[in-house]
Design an enzyme around this catalytic site. Structure first.
Site, PDB file in Angstrom:
ATOM      1  N   GLY A  55      -4.899  15.089   0.645  1.00 38.92           N
ATOM      2  CA  GLY A  55      -5.400  14.175   0.017  1.00 38.92           C
ATOM      3  C   GLY A  55      -6.256  15.132  -0.708  1.00 38.92           C
ATOM      4  O   GLY A  55      -6.034  16.654  -0.793  1.00 38.92           O
ATOM      5  N   CYS A  82      -3.386  19.220   6.024  1.00 36.14           N
ATOM      6  CA  CYS A  82      -4.308  19.537   4.978  1.00 36.14           C
ATOM      7  C   CYS A  82      -5.140  18.984   5.018  1.00 36.14           C
ATOM      8  O   CYS A  82      -6.071  19.851   5.285  1.00 36.14           O
ATOM      9  CB  CYS A  82      -2.627  19.103   4.317  1.00 36.14           C
ATOM     10  SG  CYS A  82      -3.216  20.038   2.473  1.00 36.14           S
ATOM     11  N   TYR A  83      -5.420  18.175   3.860  1.00 42.88           N
ATOM     12  CA  TYR A  83      -6.853  18.120   3.462  1.00 42.88           C
ATOM     13  C   TYR A  83      -7.783  17.441   5.251  1.00 42.88           C
ATOM     14  O   TYR A  83      -9.176  18.034   5.318  1.00 42.88           O
ATOM     15  CB  TYR A  83      -7.613  16.397   2.842  1.00 42.88           C
ATOM     16  CG  TYR A  83      -8.577  16.215   2.326  1.00 42.88           C
ATOM     17  CD1 TYR A  83      -9.505  17.532   1.576  1.00 42.88           C
ATOM     18  CD2 TYR A  83      -8.861  15.366   2.978  1.00 42.88           C
ATOM     19  CE1 TYR A  83     -10.859  17.739   1.861  1.00 42.88           C
ATOM     20  CE2 TYR A  83     -10.788  15.244   3.003  1.00 42.88           C
ATOM     21  CZ  TYR A  83     -11.415  16.237   1.334  1.00 42.88           C
ATOM     22  OH  TYR A  83     -12.616  15.760   1.661  1.00 42.88           O
ATOM     23  N   HIS A 169       2.921  20.688   5.695  1.00 42.59           N
ATOM     24  CA  HIS A 169       3.129  19.569   6.016  1.00 42.59           C
ATOM     25  C   HIS A 169       4.306  18.281   7.440  1.00 42.59           C
ATOM     26  O   HIS A 169       5.654  18.922   7.439  1.00 42.59           O
ATOM     27  CB  HIS A 169       3.304  18.037   4.784  1.00 42.59           C
ATOM     28  CG  HIS A 169       2.175  18.282   3.581  1.00 42.59           C
ATOM     29  ND1 HIS A 169       1.100  16.889   3.629  1.00 42.59           N
ATOM     30  CD2 HIS A 169       1.608  19.388   3.151  1.00 42.59           C
ATOM     31  CE1 HIS A 169       0.441  17.473   3.149  1.00 42.59           C
ATOM     32  NE2 HIS A 169       0.634  18.569   2.562  1.00 42.59           N
ATOM     33  N   GLU A 171       5.017  15.982   8.394  1.00 46.36           N
ATOM     34  CA  GLU A 171       6.030  14.972   7.809  1.00 46.36           C
ATOM     35  C   GLU A 171       7.330  14.686   6.944  1.00 46.36           C
ATOM     36  O   GLU A 171       7.775  13.505   6.792  1.00 46.36           O
ATOM     37  CB  GLU A 171       5.104  13.352   7.647  1.00 46.36           C
ATOM     38  CG  GLU A 171       4.016  14.025   6.020  1.00 46.36           C
ATOM     39  CD  GLU A 171       3.353  14.506   5.516  1.00 46.36           C
ATOM     40  OE1 GLU A 171       2.992  15.673   6.636  1.00 46.36           O
ATOM     41  OE2 GLU A 171       2.329  14.822   4.932  1.00 46.36           O
ATOM     42  N   ASP A 227      14.165  -8.522   3.240  1.00 47.01           N
ATOM     43  CA  ASP A 227      13.047  -9.735   4.399  1.00 47.01           C
ATOM     44  C   ASP A 227      13.336 -10.819   4.332  1.00 47.01           C
ATOM     45  O   ASP A 227      12.586 -11.248   5.717  1.00 47.01           O
ATOM     46  CB  ASP A 227      11.953  -8.723   3.002  1.00 47.01           C
ATOM     47  CG  ASP A 227      11.578  -7.741   2.932  1.00 47.01           C
ATOM     48  OD1 ASP A 227      11.810  -6.956   3.462  1.00 47.01           O
ATOM     49  OD2 ASP A 227      10.746  -7.142   1.950  1.00 47.01           O
ATOM     50  N   LYS A 367       9.566  -1.316   5.819  1.00 50.30           N
ATOM     51  CA  LYS A 367      10.834  -1.630   5.307  1.00 50.30           C
ATOM     52  C   LYS A 367      12.127  -0.949   6.474  1.00 50.30           C
ATOM     53  O   LYS A 367      13.676  -1.880   7.006  1.00 50.30           O
ATOM     54  CB  LYS A 367      11.807  -0.643   4.047  1.00 50.30           C
ATOM     55  CG  LYS A 367      12.652  -1.759   3.484  1.00 50.30           C
ATOM     56  CD  LYS A 367      12.168  -2.258   3.125  1.00 50.30           C
ATOM     57  CE  LYS A 367      13.057  -3.738   1.986  1.00 50.30           C
ATOM     58  NZ  LYS A 367      12.989  -4.492   1.339  1.00 50.30           N
TER      59      LYS A 367
END
Ligand code: XMP
Length: 511
Positions: A55, A82-83, A169, A171, A227, A367
């Site tokens: 964040g 992180c945060y 990070h 990710e 979708d 998605k």
């Protein structure tokens, strides 16, 4: 049906959806929840693990979000990123300090010892850092597990409590073994079984839909986009001919799109699919209109009216299918931001159709998961990887008034661009690519003659979520081929330009 669940608590970082997607990709169902979710809600979800995201705040800011120590005492494994890592240290009595310089970019990190998170990762590897504050002193019972040259506690944890903090990070793709680290957290620490697969999801959804709908009548607005195609296919699997789909052909689609939709869904799958031919009505309503917002409103309103008329012919329906996906659900929980464009996604339909209940079979999916479900259901790669197209379609890629002639020119130019991107094997790298017909004419020379014709602009962007985007670095040879073909093969186009603007300051679409 029960899936093991991980809760990702959102502290406002830019990669938060990415974390949730990575976890899902690793076969574990997860939900992204606001960081101030009540402890009771966490308990009742019975998660196998919690992830605190990064964040923009410092734990010392007065307004920064905090976490109740109760959450850390639940006995549920936690990974703070992180945060989120700083918050764990701060909450449990460690010390977070403000570094003199922010650290941003790739760094080498080294493990101090083997631990549950290090399995399958070399002792030294590259990670992605983006922070100012860092954890200097660890809380009691915690130990350093990895460090970088400037960050003494790049990874720390308490194996007994199963609580970990990582300053970098995992990710993002720049962290070489980031996915492995997340996988280790999920499987080695949280005991994940990997029960979240799209094959299971598709089977379960079909059963759930069948139980919910029974003999009821279902209506679905089919746009041909991934979708609505996947949502309709799931419902069709479940209740067959009790589903009726309506495809509004507003005459503004890309080349051959309406025919393709009818071929795949009506002829191929035997869906009860009605095409409402309304091209003339839309062109008539758009005559003389040049303002982008006005175009959007006219198309949005008329779309709803045409759909309503078709639905009336069908008679009473019990359920209305919507192709809502998880990012829509997350976004709708957030505050309002300035209206940049009036997006239209069949959003007004529930107001004009008389039905008992909305069915949203994809509201739990990202998605990429929708695409996987589509493939599980046997939809072609072409449909599943179809370029996103805005509701107002080519009308907002035609600058100025929408005319039949401009539509024809744009359709042909756009088809060539898409064909060449596919031929160059770039369809997955580029997030969105399309042609625009500008409102400018320029002088050219074609053969021995002077021409005065339209300028076609090519737009291609890379992006993660369409909120920000960068222009795609398409190889010059590909651009050259596209330009040559458009000026040779397309009527009323004598110049091609390439849009090199990022978002912001521009948007992806031109209107
Ligand atoms: P912009 O142009 O705002 O577009 O950067 C971001 C993404 O949204 C798509 N877009 C729309 N999608 N209805 C939609 O369903 C709309 O009215 C609409 N307008 C833009 C755009 O194609 C891009 O992917």
């Amino acid at each position: 049906m029960f899936h093991q669940t991980v809760l990702v608590l959102d502290f406002g970082g830019q990669y938060n959806q990415l974390i949730a997607r990575r976890v899902r990709d690793l076969g574990v169902y997860c939900q992204l929840l606001p960081c101030d979710v009540p402890v009771e809600q966490i308990k009742s979800a019975a998660p196998i693990g919690l992830i605190f995201t990064g964040g923009p705040n410092s734990v010392y800011d007065e307004t920064s979000p905090h976490i109740s120590p109760e959450v850390l005492a639940l006995g549920i494994p936690v990974l703070g990123i992180c945060y989120g890592a700083q918050l764990i240290a701060h909450t449990l009595g460690g010390e977070v300090v403000h570094a003199e310089k922010s650290e941003y970019g790739k760094r080498e990190f080294s493990f101090l010892k083997e631990n549950l998170l290090s399995g399958g990762i070399p002792q030294k590897s590259v990670c992605w850092m983006s922070h100012t504050d860092l954890v200097r002193e660890l809380p009691d019972g915690f130990e350093t597990l990895a460090f970088t040259a400037s960050c003494p506690n790049a990874l720390f944890g308490c194996e007994e409590k199963k609580i970990y903090g990582v300053q970098f990070h995992p990710e993002v793709a720049h962290t070489e073994y980031g996915n492995k680290l997340l996988e280790n957290f999920l499987y080695a620490v949280c005991g994940a079984k990997g029960d979240w697969t799209m094959k299971n999801f598709a089977q379960e959804q079909v059963e759930k839909l069948r139980a919910l709908i029974g003999n009821g009548k279902v209506l679905c607005a089919m746009s041909g986009g991934v979708d609505s195609a996947v949502a309709a296919t799931l419902v069709h699997r479940a209740v067959g001919e009790n589903l009726t789909c309506v495809f509004v052909d507003h005459g503004l689609h890309r080349k051959d799109e309406p025919e393709e939709i009818m071929r795949v869904f009506k002829e191929g799958m035997g869906m009860n699919l009605i095409k409402a031919d309304a091209g003339e009505r839309f062109l008539g309503a758009l005559r003389g209109v040049t303002d982008p917002e006005q175009k959007r409103h006219i198309i949005g309103d008329l779309f709803i009216r045409v759909f309503e008329q078709e639905a009336k012919k069908i008679g009473k329906v019990d359920f209305l299918v919507q192709g809502t996906i998880y990012p829509d659900v997350i976004e709708s929980g957030k505050g309002k931001s300035a209206v940049i464009k009036s997006h239209h996604n069949v959003g007004g339909l529930p107001d004009v159709i008389d039905f008992k209940q909305i069915v949203e079979p994809l509201r739990d999916l990202f998605k990429d998961e929708v695409r996987k479900v589509g493939l599980e259901l046997g939809l072609s790669e072409e449909i599943v990887w179809r370029q996103p197209c805005p509701g107002p379609a080519l009308a907002i890629r035609i600058m100025g008034e929408v005319t039949r002639e401009k539509l024809a020119t744009l359709r042909d130019a756009d088809a060539i661009f898409r064909e060449e991107i596919a031929r160059a094997g770039l369809t997955r790298e580029i997030w969105q690519y399309f042609a625009v017909i500008t409102d400018s004419k320029t002088v050219g020379v074609q053969g021995d003659f002077r021409t005065y014709e339209n300028v076609i602009a090519l737009r291609a962007v890379t992006s993660v979520d369409a909120m920000t985007a960068d222009w795609a670095r398409i190889p010059f040879e590909v651009l050259e081929r596209v330009s040559t073909r458009i000026t040779n093969e397309v009527k009323h186009a004598n110049r091609v330009v390439y849009d090199i603007t990022s978002k912001p300051p521009a948007t992806i679409e031109w209107e």
